[in-house]
Design a protein around this motif. Sequence first.
Motif, PDB file in Angstrom:
ATOM      1  N   LEU A 220      39.249  18.721  26.826  1.00 48.86           N
ATOM      2  CA  LEU A 220      38.125  18.141  26.087  1.00 48.86           C
ATOM      3  C   LEU A 220      37.922  18.843  24.747  1.00 48.86           C
ATOM      4  O   LEU A 220      37.526  18.232  23.753  1.00 48.86           O
ATOM      5  N   ILE A 221      38.231  20.138  24.735  1.00 48.47           N
ATOM      6  CA  ILE A 221      38.062  20.900  23.496  1.00 48.47           C
ATOM      7  C   ILE A 221      39.107  20.472  22.472  1.00 48.47           C
ATOM      8  O   ILE A 221      38.795  20.272  21.295  1.00 48.47           O
TER       9      ILE A 221
ATOM     10  N   VAL B 143      37.914  17.172  21.188  1.00 49.82           N
ATOM     11  CA  VAL B 143      36.802  17.324  20.253  1.00 49.82           C
ATOM     12  C   VAL B 143      37.312  17.788  18.892  1.00 49.82           C
ATOM     13  O   VAL B 143      36.950  17.233  17.847  1.00 49.82           O
ATOM     14  N   ALA B 144      38.204  18.784  18.905  1.00 49.88           N
ATOM     15  CA  ALA B 144      38.711  19.322  17.643  1.00 49.88           C
ATOM     16  C   ALA B 144      39.511  18.267  16.884  1.00 49.88           C
ATOM     17  O   ALA B 144      39.339  18.085  15.674  1.00 49.88           O
ATOM     18  N   VAL B 145      40.366  17.541  17.620  1.00 52.82           N
ATOM     19  CA  VAL B 145      41.187  16.536  16.949  1.00 52.82           C
ATOM     20  C   VAL B 145      40.315  15.400  16.408  1.00 52.82           C
ATOM     21  O   VAL B 145      40.516  14.925  15.281  1.00 52.82           O
TER      22      VAL B 145
ATOM     23  N   ALA C 180      37.329  15.661  15.434  1.00 52.91           N
ATOM     24  CA  ALA C 180      36.600  16.174  14.274  1.00 52.91           C
ATOM     25  C   ALA C 180      37.484  16.105  13.034  1.00 52.91           C
ATOM     26  O   ALA C 180      36.999  15.822  11.941  1.00 52.91           O
ATOM     27  N   VAL C 181      38.780  16.349  13.220  1.00 56.54           N
ATOM     28  CA  VAL C 181      39.675  16.355  12.071  1.00 56.54           C
ATOM     29  C   VAL C 181      40.101  14.929  11.690  1.00 56.54           C
ATOM     30  O   VAL C 181      40.040  14.543  10.528  1.00 56.54           O
TER      31      VAL C 181
ATOM     32  N   ALA D 219      33.250   8.540  27.189  1.00 61.35           N
ATOM     33  CA  ALA D 219      31.791   8.573  27.140  1.00 61.35           C
ATOM     34  C   ALA D 219      31.309   9.938  26.656  1.00 61.35           C
ATOM     35  O   ALA D 219      30.356  10.031  25.872  1.00 61.35           O
ATOM     36  N   ALA D 220      31.991  11.005  27.111  1.00 57.42           N
ATOM     37  CA  ALA D 220      31.579  12.351  26.700  1.00 57.42           C
ATOM     38  C   ALA D 220      31.742  12.530  25.194  1.00 57.42           C
ATOM     39  O   ALA D 220      30.848  13.056  24.517  1.00 57.42           O
TER      40      ALA D 220
ATOM     41  N   PHE E 266      29.138  10.633  23.462  1.00 56.49           N
ATOM     42  CA  PHE E 266      27.849  11.319  23.633  1.00 56.49           C
ATOM     43  C   PHE E 266      27.715  12.446  22.617  1.00 56.49           C
ATOM     44  O   PHE E 266      26.634  12.699  22.079  1.00 56.49           O
ATOM     45  N   LEU E 267      28.837  13.124  22.313  1.00 55.09           N
ATOM     46  CA  LEU E 267      28.801  14.225  21.354  1.00 55.09           C
ATOM     47  C   LEU E 267      28.826  13.708  19.911  1.00 55.09           C
ATOM     48  O   LEU E 267      28.805  14.494  18.973  1.00 55.09           O
TER      49      LEU E 267
ATOM     50  N   LEU F  70      31.349  12.052  18.653  1.00 58.29           N
ATOM     51  CA  LEU F  70      32.709  12.128  18.128  1.00 58.29           C
ATOM     52  C   LEU F  70      33.586  10.998  18.629  1.00 58.29           C
ATOM     53  O   LEU F  70      34.792  11.026  18.489  1.00 58.29           O
TER      54      LEU F  70
ATOM     55  N   LEU G  51      23.628   6.858  25.757  1.00 54.51           N
ATOM     56  CA  LEU G  51      22.951   8.050  26.290  1.00 54.51           C
ATOM     57  C   LEU G  51      22.544   8.974  25.149  1.00 54.51           C
ATOM     58  O   LEU G  51      21.440   9.525  25.134  1.00 54.51           O
TER      59      LEU G  51
ATOM     60  N   PHE H  79      26.934  14.971  31.240  1.00 48.86           N
ATOM     61  CA  PHE H  79      25.911  14.822  30.201  1.00 48.86           C
ATOM     62  C   PHE H  79      24.741  13.983  30.696  1.00 48.86           C
ATOM     63  O   PHE H  79      23.603  14.177  30.281  1.00 48.86           O
TER      64      PHE H  79
ATOM     65  N   MET I 156      30.768  22.733  26.412  1.00 47.94           N
ATOM     66  CA  MET I 156      30.485  22.166  25.102  1.00 47.94           C
ATOM     67  C   MET I 156      29.326  21.166  25.194  1.00 47.94           C
ATOM     68  O   MET I 156      28.407  21.163  24.379  1.00 47.94           O
TER      69      MET I 156
ATOM     70  N   ILE J 285      31.534  21.427  13.727  1.00 49.73           N
ATOM     71  CA  ILE J 285      32.061  20.090  13.433  1.00 49.73           C
ATOM     72  C   ILE J 285      31.084  19.327  12.552  1.00 49.73           C
ATOM     73  O   ILE J 285      31.462  18.712  11.561  1.00 49.73           O
TER      74      ILE J 285
ATOM     75  N   LEU K  99      35.519  26.207  13.576  1.00 51.10           N
ATOM     76  CA  LEU K  99      36.103  25.299  14.566  1.00 51.10           C
ATOM     77  C   LEU K  99      37.465  25.816  15.024  1.00 51.10           C
ATOM     78  O   LEU K  99      37.771  25.840  16.217  1.00 51.10           O
TER      79      LEU K  99
END
Lengths: 289, 315
Positions: free
Chosen positions: A132-133, A136-138, A140-141, A220-221, A224-225, A227, A240, B146, B256, B275, B283
Motif C-alpha cells: 500500500l505504501i 501511495v508513493a507511486v 503521489a508521483v 477504496a483505501a 479514501f486517502l 490518491l 467515505l 478506514f 498510513m 504527499i 516522501l
Amino acid sequence: MIKRLKRRLSYALKVLLGNPSMTFGLVVLAIFVTCAIFSPWIAPHDPLKMDLTNSFQPPGSNGHLLGTDNYGRDIFSRLIYGSRVSLLVGLVVISISSTFGSLLGLLSGYYGGVVDMVIMRLVEVIYSFPFLILAVAVMAVLGPSIFNIMLVLSVSTWPLYARLVQPQVMSIREREFVQAARGIGAGSLRIMVIHLLPNCFSSIIVTATMQMATAILSTAALSFLGLGVQPPAPEWGLMLNQGKPFLRRAPFMIMYPGVAIMLLVLSLNLIGDGLRDILDPQLSRMGRI
Amino acid sequence: MTDYIARRLLVAVFTLFVITFIVFLFIRLTPGDPIQTMLSSGKISPDLADDMRAYYKLDKPIYVQYGNYLWKLAHGDLGFSFTTRRPVVDSIAQVFPNTLQLTVAAVLVAFSIAIPLGILSSVHRNTPIDHLCRIVSMIGISMPNFWLGLLLLMWFGLRLNLLPMWGMGSLSDGLWDYVSHLILPAVTLGTALAGLLTRLTRSSFLDKISQDYVKTARAKGLKERVVLYKHVLRNAIIPVVSMGGLQFGALLGGSMIVETIFAWPGMGRLAINAIQKRDFPVLQGTTLVFAASLMVTLLLVDIINSFIDPAIRYD
C-alpha cells in the motif's frame, strides 16, 4: 447430452447447498454485478446531480432511499454507480496480474536455472515492498487516476501468482504425461501452455478471487486517502472520505459506502474460500486461512 | 544454517538496493522540476534553489545523482524537507517510535483476539460456536479499516464520549491517558490481522490436534486443558506467529490510513502530509524507512523460522 448437463447442474446445486457461505457470497456478488451493469436503470437519481437545498437528507426522505450527501446528491444512486468502479478495477487488476504472474511463474518453473533465479529474485524484491505504501508513493508521483490505480495494483500483485505457479510447474514438469507430450514432438511453448498451465488453474482461480477482494479494498483505501478516484466520481472509498467531516451531522454518509465495500469484499472472500474447498483440496487441507 | 542466513542477507541487501533505486526515481518521474515549481511559486529564494540544485547534483548525469544519493544515504543523510527545511532523518526519527508503538499495540490486539477465538473455534469444530467464530473472523478480514476507524470514532469518540478521538497520549499524563489514546487506532489497525490469525490458529490447531503426540498425551491420562495448552498450543502457534511477522507490511500500509484518521503523529501521517505538500524528500525518506523495516522484519521471521523448522533451510 441433456442428461450430462442435468447431472452437472445437480452436482453444482449439491455443492452450493452444502456450502451456504459460498452461496451467500455468490448471491451478493450477483447483486453487485447486476447493479454495475444496469446502473442507469436501477439508480433512481443522477449520481452527480447536486442540489444544495436538499443536502444531508436522512435516509428515506424525499424519495432518497439512503439519504443525500453534503451536496444533496443521492447516496443510493452513488452507491449503485460506485459498484462499477470497484468491480472494473478488481477485474482488470486480477486479469493483468494473474496472466503476467502465471506466465512468469510458468517460465521460471519450466526452465529453472538462471531464468528461475532472475524471476524469483524479482518476485522477492516486489514481495518485500510494503504494497500500500508503494501504491501511495507511486500515485503521489504519477497522479491519481483509475488507470494508475490499475497499473500500481497489477504491478505489485503479480508476484503472488508467480510464487504460486512456479513450484507446481516444477513438481509436474518431469511427469509421464509431459514426457509423453515431448516424445510425440510437442515444443516447449505447447507443453507449457497446453499441458502444464491447466494444472495450475484451480489455485490461480482461487487466488485471483481473493485478490480481487484485496484490489477492491486497496482501491477504496487509495481513494479514501485522496490518491485514487477523484471527485465528483461516485466511488465508495471517496464517499467515505467526503463523509468524514460530517460524522456528527450525517453519520449515514459513511455508513452505507462502508457496508457496500464490506459486503462485496466479504462475498469475494467467501467465494474464494468455497472454491478452494472444491477445486483445491490439497491447498484447503494445508492451511485453511 | 549459516549458508541460508548468508543467502537471505544477500537477497535483503539486493532488495534494499532496488528499493533505493525505485525511491530515487520518484523525483525524476515527477513531471516538471519540483525546485523550479517552488521557485516560481515564491516558496523558496533563487539562492536556496541554487543550493538545492547543487545539493542534489541536479546538473549532473542521472547516475552521478544516484551515486550521490546512495553516498548521502550511507551517511544517514536523507536530504532536507522542502517545507520545514529540517533534515528528513530528524523528522522520521521523531515519529518512527510512534508508528512502532501503534503497530506493536495492533499486533497485541490481533493476537489477544485471534488465539482464544481460534482455539475456541477448533475445539468446538463444526458447532454453532465454530460457525460464529468463522463468520466474525471473515467479517474482520473483509472490513475496510478506514471504515472501521470512522465507526469507532463515531461511537466511542462522538456518541459515547468514552475515548479520545485523535492524537497520541503521553505517559507523563498518566497511564490511562496513554492507553486511552492508543485503543481506537490499535483496534482499527489490528482487526483485519486478528481475522486472518483467527483462521490460521483454527486450522493450525486442527492440524496439530490430530497428531500422534497429542493422542499419546491424552492416552497418558493428561487433562484436556494440559494437552491443549502445553502440547498443542506450543506447536500450533508457530505458523501463527510467523504469519504475524509476514503481515507486518500490511500493518505498515494500514498505519498510513489509521494515522490519518486518528491524527496519530507517526510515519504514515508524515508521508501523507508530504504527499499533500509535494514534499518529495520526506516522501522518499518515509517510503525507504517503511520498506527497510518490512525487509528487516521479513528477514527476522525467516531466520527465526529456520531455527524452529530445519526443513525450511533446504527449500
